[in-house]
Motif scaffolding. Structure first.
Motif, short mmCIF file in Angstrom:
data_model
loop_
_atom_site.label_atom_id
_atom_site.label_comp_id
_atom_site.label_asym_id
_atom_site.label_seq_id
_atom_site.Cartn_x
_atom_site.Cartn_y
_atom_site.Cartn_z
N PHE A 212 0.81 -1.22 0.00
CA PHE A 212 0.00 0.00 0.00
C PHE A 212 0.84 1.27 0.00
O PHE A 212 0.32 2.38 0.03
CB PHE A 212 -0.98 0.00 1.18
CG PHE A 212 -2.16 -0.90 0.95
CD1 PHE A 212 -3.29 -0.43 0.33
CD2 PHE A 212 -2.11 -2.23 1.32
CE1 PHE A 212 -4.37 -1.27 0.07
CE2 PHE A 212 -3.17 -3.08 1.07
CZ PHE A 212 -4.31 -2.60 0.46
N ALA A 213 2.15 1.11 -0.01
CA ALA A 213 3.02 2.29 -0.02
C ALA A 213 2.74 3.10 -1.29
O ALA A 213 2.50 2.52 -2.35
CB ALA A 213 4.48 1.85 0.01
N PRO A 214 2.75 4.43 -1.18
CA PRO A 214 2.42 5.23 -2.35
C PRO A 214 3.56 5.22 -3.36
O PRO A 214 4.56 5.91 -3.17
CB PRO A 214 2.21 6.64 -1.77
CG PRO A 214 2.99 6.64 -0.51
CD PRO A 214 3.08 5.23 -0.01
N VAL A 215 3.44 4.43 -4.39
CA VAL A 215 4.49 4.34 -5.41
C VAL A 215 3.84 4.29 -6.79
O VAL A 215 2.78 3.68 -6.95
CB VAL A 215 5.38 3.10 -5.17
CG1 VAL A 215 4.60 1.81 -5.29
CG2 VAL A 215 6.58 3.07 -6.09
N ASN A 216 4.48 4.96 -7.72
CA ASN A 216 4.02 4.87 -9.10
C ASN A 216 4.64 3.61 -9.70
O ASN A 216 5.84 3.57 -9.96
CB ASN A 216 4.46 6.13 -9.86
CG ASN A 216 4.10 6.06 -11.33
OD1 ASN A 216 3.53 5.07 -11.81
ND2 ASN A 216 4.43 7.12 -12.06
N VAL A 217 3.82 2.59 -9.90
CA VAL A 217 4.38 1.30 -10.34
C VAL A 217 4.97 1.37 -11.74
O VAL A 217 5.68 0.47 -12.17
CB VAL A 217 3.33 0.15 -10.28
CG1 VAL A 217 2.96 -0.19 -8.86
CG2 VAL A 217 2.11 0.47 -11.11
N ARG A 218 4.70 2.47 -12.43
CA ARG A 218 5.28 2.60 -13.78
C ARG A 218 6.62 3.34 -13.75
O ARG A 218 7.21 3.58 -14.78
CB ARG A 218 4.28 3.31 -14.70
CG ARG A 218 3.16 2.37 -15.12
CD ARG A 218 2.15 3.07 -15.98
NE ARG A 218 1.47 4.13 -15.24
CZ ARG A 218 0.76 5.08 -15.79
NH1 ARG A 218 0.64 5.16 -17.08
NH2 ARG A 218 0.17 6.00 -15.04
N ASP A 219 7.04 3.73 -12.55
CA ASP A 219 8.31 4.44 -12.44
C ASP A 219 9.38 3.47 -11.90
O ASP A 219 9.40 3.15 -10.71
CB ASP A 219 8.13 5.64 -11.48
CG ASP A 219 9.38 6.49 -11.41
OD1 ASP A 219 10.46 5.98 -11.77
OD2 ASP A 219 9.28 7.65 -10.98
N TRP B 286 6.11 7.56 4.47
CA TRP B 286 4.91 6.73 4.62
C TRP B 286 5.26 5.42 5.33
O TRP B 286 4.58 5.00 6.26
CB TRP B 286 4.32 6.45 3.24
CG TRP B 286 2.98 5.80 3.25
CD1 TRP B 286 1.77 6.42 3.19
CD2 TRP B 286 2.69 4.39 3.35
NE1 TRP B 286 0.75 5.50 3.24
CE2 TRP B 286 1.29 4.24 3.33
CE3 TRP B 286 3.48 3.25 3.44
CZ2 TRP B 286 0.66 3.00 3.41
CZ3 TRP B 286 2.85 2.01 3.53
CH2 TRP B 286 1.45 1.89 3.50
N LEU B 287 6.36 4.82 4.88
CA LEU B 287 6.77 3.54 5.49
C LEU B 287 7.12 3.73 6.96
O LEU B 287 6.80 2.88 7.80
CB LEU B 287 7.96 2.95 4.72
CG LEU B 287 7.68 2.49 3.29
CD1 LEU B 287 8.96 2.15 2.55
CD2 LEU B 287 6.73 1.29 3.27
N SER B 288 7.75 4.86 7.25
CA SER B 288 8.14 5.11 8.65
C SER B 288 6.91 5.22 9.55
O SER B 288 6.98 4.95 10.74
CB SER B 288 8.98 6.38 8.76
OG SER B 288 8.16 7.51 8.60
#
Ligand SMILES: Nc1ncnc2c1ncn2[C@@H]1O[C@H](COP(=O)(O)OP(=O)(O)OP(=O)(O)O)[C@@H](O)[C@H]1O
Length: 861
Positions: free
Chosen positions: A718-725, A777-779
C-alpha cells in the motif's frame, strides 16, 4: 426434468444414506442456486451469473461467516507508529561529493533493477505455476497432481488433445482410470462393437428401460451405475460420440457454474469432469450410453449428466469440496456493515450535503466540525487535509494533521484533519466529515470511503459530495440503522458556457484562465505555446507534483501581484485547491485511461468545469469553454447530463481477512494470494472489489525479498508508489530488503544541486520526492526504529518540493516520458476522438509549408 430436480432433492433428503449430504447442501447457501437448477434445466438461456464477477447475483453469504468477521470488529486499524523520530542520516549522506557518487551507483543499481524485473510481472511467475503453484483448493500442484488440477485453458488443451489422440498421452493416469485405446480391430477394450448389449446390461435395461432413463432419479441412477460390474461395450463411432459429449460437458459454462453450488471450484472442475468421464467409461450401462449417444454433445446431454455428476463429486471429492468451501468462506466480503460492531451499536446521524461543486457543502460541514468538541475531517487528498488543517487552526480551533506521510500533533487539539485512508475507526468522535463521498465508487480507492462510512464511531457524520452515491448511501443507512438527513444544494452562481471557444488558438487565453489538459506532455506543450505566443506566464498543476508544489503553484496563480495569471493543469485541479479561476478551458476532452484513449466522463468534466468561479473569490461568476469548436457540443452535453447514479461502491479486504484467507491457501505467494482472493471473494450486490493490479505488481516485485511477514507484505503493497516508475520501484524494493534484514533503512539518494534545466531533471525531481514520500509513509506504517532518517527525509522532501516549484516557473522545454519511451501514437476511440495537439498541428502546417516551398524551388530550378 425440472420436476426431476425437485424429486432428486426430495429423495436425497428422505434417503437415509444421504442425510449428511443433504445437511451439507442445505447448510450451503449456494443451495439456492442449485434450486435454480430447475430453471436452468428448462430454460434455454440459463441462470448462472459468472462467479468471479464482482457483485455477481450468484453471491450469497455463507452461514456463520458474519460472526467470524464480526470478531474482527475494528481490528482493521493497524497500530501505526505515532512517533516521528528525529534521527540523523549516517555520515553526512547529503554531501555533494557523496551525493554524486551515490547517484552514479544508484543509477547503476536502477539500471540493473530495471533489467532484472518485469513490472508486468504479475504474470511473470506463470511458468512456475505449473511446478509449484497451488490450485484453488489449496492443493499442491506438483507435476503429478497438476494433471488433475488444470486451469480452464489447460482443460481446453486437454479437450483438443483428447480429440486428436484419444485420452492417451495427455494424462497417464487416464488409462488406469479405465479409458483404453482402440485396438486394431477398431474396438475399445472397454467398449462393445455390437449394437446389441451384453447380457448383464440387458438385465439393467429391464430396470432402466430405454428412453425412460431420462426421467430416472439421478441418485438412484448413480447408485446403479456405481454397482455395475461390467460396463457396456460400444462401437467405435458411439464411443466417439460419448467422448464428444464429455468434451462438451467439460467446456460447458453451465456445468462449471452450477458446480460451484456444490463447491467444485472452477480450476478443479476439469479434473472432476475428467474423473467423471473415467467413471462413466467403466460403469456405463448400455441404456444410459444409448441415451447419452442419442442426446449427443448438447446442452440436453449436460442437463442429463449433471445431476449424476453432482452425486459423483459429492461422493468422490469430499476433501476438495471442503477445502474449496473453507476458502470461499474465508473470502466472504458480504455484509460489510457487520464488520464494525461498535459503530453498529451507536445511533449515528448521517447528514448528506448533496450538490454540485461550489455550492457550499464543505463549508457547512466544516462549520459543524469546528463547533464540535471532538471532530475528524476525512479528505480525499493530502493537499486538502493540509488546507483544512491550516484553515481550522487559523480560525482558532486546534487541529492536528494525520496523513500517510505526516503526523503533526497540535497540543490540546481535539480535532484532526486526515486523509480518508488514515482515519481511525477506533476513536470516538462527536462530528466526522467525509469529503467527496462520491469517491466511494472510485475503482481503486473507493474502499477507503466505504470503510469510513461504515466504520466511523461518530455521533454525527457529514458526507459532502455530488448526488451519484445518494441512493447507495440511503441503502447502506437502512442496513446500518443510521438516521439519514439530506441537505440539497445548488451552485451559488450557475456556470456559463462560452460558445465562442478559443477557436483553436491558444493566443486567445485570458488572465484567470485555467487550461485543462489530460497528460503531462500536453500540459507542458500548452505552457510552452502560451508563453511563446502571448505575454501570459503559466503555473502548472498535475498529479505527480507533491502537494506542497501544487499549493505553491496555486498561490502563485491566485496572487494578483505577479505575471503568472494563467494556470495549465490536469484533472488534479478538480479537487482540493482554492483557486481563483475565471474560466476553465478544456484543451481536449479525451484522455488516456491506461489502456486506450477515452472521452473524459461527464461527471469529471462537471467537477473540473465547476472550479471556475468561486464564492468569495476574485471571479465569483464561472465560465467554461473548449479550445476547439468541435469539442463544445461534448462539453455542453456533459454539463447538461444529470448525475449518473452509482450502483456499487468499493471494498477491499482488511489484512485480517487476507490472513484468514491465506490460512486456506498455504505456501502461496502473496501476489497469487491476492489473485485468488479476487477470484473467490463474494460480495453483496452494492459492492465491488477495488482494483488492485498495482498492488499485485508491488507484491510480485517483493516476492524475491525473503523474511517479510504476510502483514509486512500487505503493508508494503500500500506504499504510495508509481508502479510505472522503475526508479521509484527500485527504491521500494531496496527499502523492503533492508527492512526484512532488520537493518536501518537508509534514504540512499542524493540531493539535486539545483532546479531542473530540462524535463529529464524535472522527472528526476518528481521521482525523488515520491521516494522520500514513500520513506515517510513507510516510517509511519512500520517499526519506527527501522526508519531512523525521518527528519532527514522530511527536510529533503521540502527541499525537493521547493526545487520543483522553482523548476516549473522556468520550465520551457519539451516534455519527456518517464520510462524514456516514445509517446504513444494518438489513438482513436469510438464516438469521441482525441483532439490533436494544437502545437503539433502548428508544426505540421509549418513543415508542410516548408516542404511545399522546397518542392517549388526545386521545380523552379
Ligand atoms: N455561507 C458561506 N459564507 C461564506 N463563504 C462561503 C459560504 N459557503 C461557501 N462559501 C465559500 O464558497 C466556496 C465554495 O464552498 P465549498 O467549498 O463549501 O463548496 P463545495 O460545494 O464543497 O464545492 P467543492 O465540492 O468544489 O469543494 C468556498 O470558498 C467557501 O469558503
Amino acid at each position: 426434468m425440472g420436476k426431476g430436480l425437485a424429486t432428486f432433492l426430495f429423495r436425497i433428503y428422505t434417503s437415509k444414506n444421504n442425510v449428511s449430504r443433504v445437511k451439507f447442501m442445505l447448510s450451503n447457501r449456494y443451495f439456492h442456486s442449485l434450486r435454480q437448477y430447475e430453471n436452468w434445466v428448462s430454460d434455454k438461456d440459463p441462470f448462472v451469473p459468472s462467479f468471479d464477477m464482482p457483485g455477481r447475483e450468484f453471491s450469497t453469504s455463507l452461514v456463520g461467516l458474519g460472526g467470524k468477521f464480526r470478531n474482527f470488529g475494528d481490528a482493521n486499524v493497524r497500530p501505526f507508529s505515532s512517533v516521528v523520530e528525529n534521527g540523523d542520516d549516517d555520515g553526512g549522506e547529503d554531501s555533494v561529493m557523496r551525493g554524486s557518487r551515490r547517484k552514479r551507483s544508484e543509477e547503476k543499481n536502477i539500471v540493473d533493477f530495471v533489467k532484472s524485473i518485469d513490472f508486468d510481472g504479475v504474470t511473470e511467475n506463470k511458468g512456475e505455476e505449473g511446478v509449484d503453484g497451488f490450485n484453488e483448493n489449496g492443493m499442491y500442484g506438483s507435476r503429478d497432481v497438476e494433471s488433475e488440477h488444470e486451469s480452464d485453458k489447460e482443460n481446453k488443451d486437454i479437450v483438443n488433445l483428447t480429440r486428436i489422440n484419444g485420452f492417451d498421452g495427455v494424462h497417464e493416469n487416464l488409462v488406469d482410470d479405465g479409458i483404453d485405446d482402440f485396438k486394431e480391430n477398431g474396438m475399445c477394450d472397454s467398449t462393445v462393437v455390437e449394437s446389441k448389449y451384453e447380457s448383464d446390461d440387458v438385465s439393467n435395461d429391464k430396470t432402466v428401460g430405454g428412453k425412460q432413463v431420462a426421467f430416472r432419479d439421478p441418485v438412484e441412477l448413480y447408485q446403479e451405475l456405481r454397482n455395475i460390474e461390467k460396463h457396456a461395450k460400444l462401437k467405435r463411432a458411439d464411443w466417439e460420440i460419448v467422448q464428444e459429449v464429455f468434451n462438451y460437458f467439460s467446456k460447458s459454462g453451465l456445468a462449471a457454474n452450477q458446480s460451484l453450488a456444490i463447491y467444485i471450484g472452477r480450476s478443479f472442475f476439469p479434473t472432476a469432469v475428467h474423473k467423471f468421464r473415467s467413471f462413466f467409461s467403466k460403469k456405463c450401462s448400455a441404456v444410459v450410453a444409448e441415451h447419452v449417444i442419442s442426446l449427443g454433445p448438447s446442452d440436453a446431454a449436460v442437463k442429463f449428466l449433471f445431476p449424476i455428476f453432482v452425486e459423483f463429486c459429492i461422493e468422490e471429492f469430499p476433501n476438495e469440496i471442503k477445502q474449496f468451501r473453507s476458502m470461499i468462506q474465508s473470502a466472504d466480503l458480504t455484509e460489510p456493515h457487520t464488520w464494525f460492531p461498535f459503530a453498529r451499536a451507536m445511533k449515528r446521524k448521517i447528514v448528506y450535503h448533496c450538490g454540485p461543486t461550489n455550492s457550499g457543502k464543505t463549508y457547512n460541514a466544516l462549520q459543524r466540525f469546528m463547533e464540535a468538541k471532538k471532530g475528524v475531517y476525512c479528505s480525499p487528498l493530502r493537499l486538502l487535509a493540509m488546507e483544512v488543517f491550516d484553515k481550522v487552526n487559523a480560525q482558532g480551533v486546534y487541529c492536528s494533521l494525520h496523513t500517510g506521510q505526516e503526523k503533526k500533533f497540535v497540543p490540546f487539539s481535539n480535532h484532526v484533519a486526515c486523509t480518508v485512508e488514515m482515519v481511525s475507526t477506533e476513536e470516538l468522535y462527536d462530528i466526522a466529515v467525509i469529503d467527496e463521498i462520491q469517491m466511494m465508487s472510485d475503482p481503486y480507492r473507493g474502499y477507503a470511503w466505504t470503510r469510513a462510512l461504515l466504520g466511523l464511531k461518530a455521533d454525527e457524520i457529514h458526507l459532502c459530495g455530488d448526488p451519484t452515491v445518494l441512493n447507495i448511501v440511503r441503502k447502506i443507512c437502512s442496513e446500518t440503522g443510521d438516521e439519514l438527513h439530506e441537505h440539497h444544494y445548488g451552485r451559488f452562481k450557475p456556470l456559463a458556457v462560452e460558445a465562442k471557444t478559443l477557436l483553436g488558438d491558444l493566443r486567445n487565453v485570458r488572465s484567470g484562465d485555467c487550461v485543462v489538459a489530460f497528460s503531462r506532455r500536453e500540459i507542458f506543450e500548452v505552457k510552452m505555446a502560451i508563453e511563446k505566443h502571448t505575454s501570459h506566464r503559466c503555473c502548472v498543476i498535475y498529479g505527480a507534483l507533491p502537494p506542497e508544489t501544487r499549493r505553491q503553484q496555486a498561490n502563485l496563480f491566485n496572487d494578483q501581484d505577479n505575471e503568472f495569471d494563467v494556470l495549465v493543469a490536469s484533472d488534479a485541479v478538480g479537487m482540493g485547491l482554492n483557486l481563483n479561476i475565471r474560466r476553465v478551458v478544456f484543451y481536449s476532452l479525451s484522455k488516456y485511461n491506461g489502456d486506450k484513449i477515452v472521452a473524459v466522463p461527464a461527471s469529471q468534466v462537471k467537477q473540473i468545469a465547476g472550479r471556475a468561479g468561486r464564492r468569495g473569490s476574485r471571479y465569483p461568476d464561472g465560465l467554461t469553454t473548449t479550445l476547439h469548436l468541435d469539442d463544445l457540443d461534448y462539453l455542453i452535453d456533459c454539463l447538461k447530463q444529470p448525475f449518473e447514479e452509482v450502483k456499487k461502491v468499493g471494498l477491499f479486504p482488511f489484512f485480517e481477512q487476507v490472513e484468514l484467507f491465506a490460512g486456506q491457501s498455504p505456501n502461496v505467494t502473496f501476489c497469487k494470494l491476492l489473485e485468488k482472493f479476487g477470484e473467490n471473494c463474494r460480495l453483496d450486490g452494492s459492492y465491488f472489489l477495488c482494483r488492485h493490479d498495482h498492488i499485485k505488481k508491488v507484491a510480485n516485485m517483493l516476492e524475491k525479498v525473503q523474511g517479510l511477514s504476510l502483514e509486512d507484505r500487505f503493508n508494503f503493497c500500500f506504499a504510495p508508489v508509481n508502479v510505472r516508475d522503475p526508479k521509484a520501484m527500485y527504491h521500494l524494493l531496496r527499502f523492503a530488503s533492508s527492512y526484512s534484514k532488520n537493518v536501518p533503512v537508509s534514504i540512499a539518494m542524493g540531493m539535486p544541486k539545483g532546479s531542473a534545466k530540462n524535463d529529464a531533471e524535472l522527472l528526476d525531481l518528481e521521482t525523488k520526492h515520491q521516494v522520500l514520500s514513500m520513506y515517510l509513509w513507510l516510517s509511519n506504517h512500520f517499526k519506527e526504529e527501522t526508519f531512523p532518517y525521518v527528519k532527514k527525509a522530511e527536510e529533503m522532501a521540502v527541499d525537493v518540493a521547493d526545487l520543483l516549484g522553482k523548476s516549473l516557473v522556468n520550465a520551457c522545454w519539451k516534455p519527456e516520458s518517464r520510462q524514456g519511451k516514445k509517446p504513444k501514437p494518438q489513438e482513436k476511440e469510438e464516438g469521441y476522438q482525441r483532439r490533436r495537439s494544437i502545437i503539433k498541428l502548428h508544426e505540421k502546417k509549418r513543415q508542410d509549408k516548408s516542404a511545399l516551398a522546397d518542392n517549388s524551388s526545386k521545380v523552379a530550378a
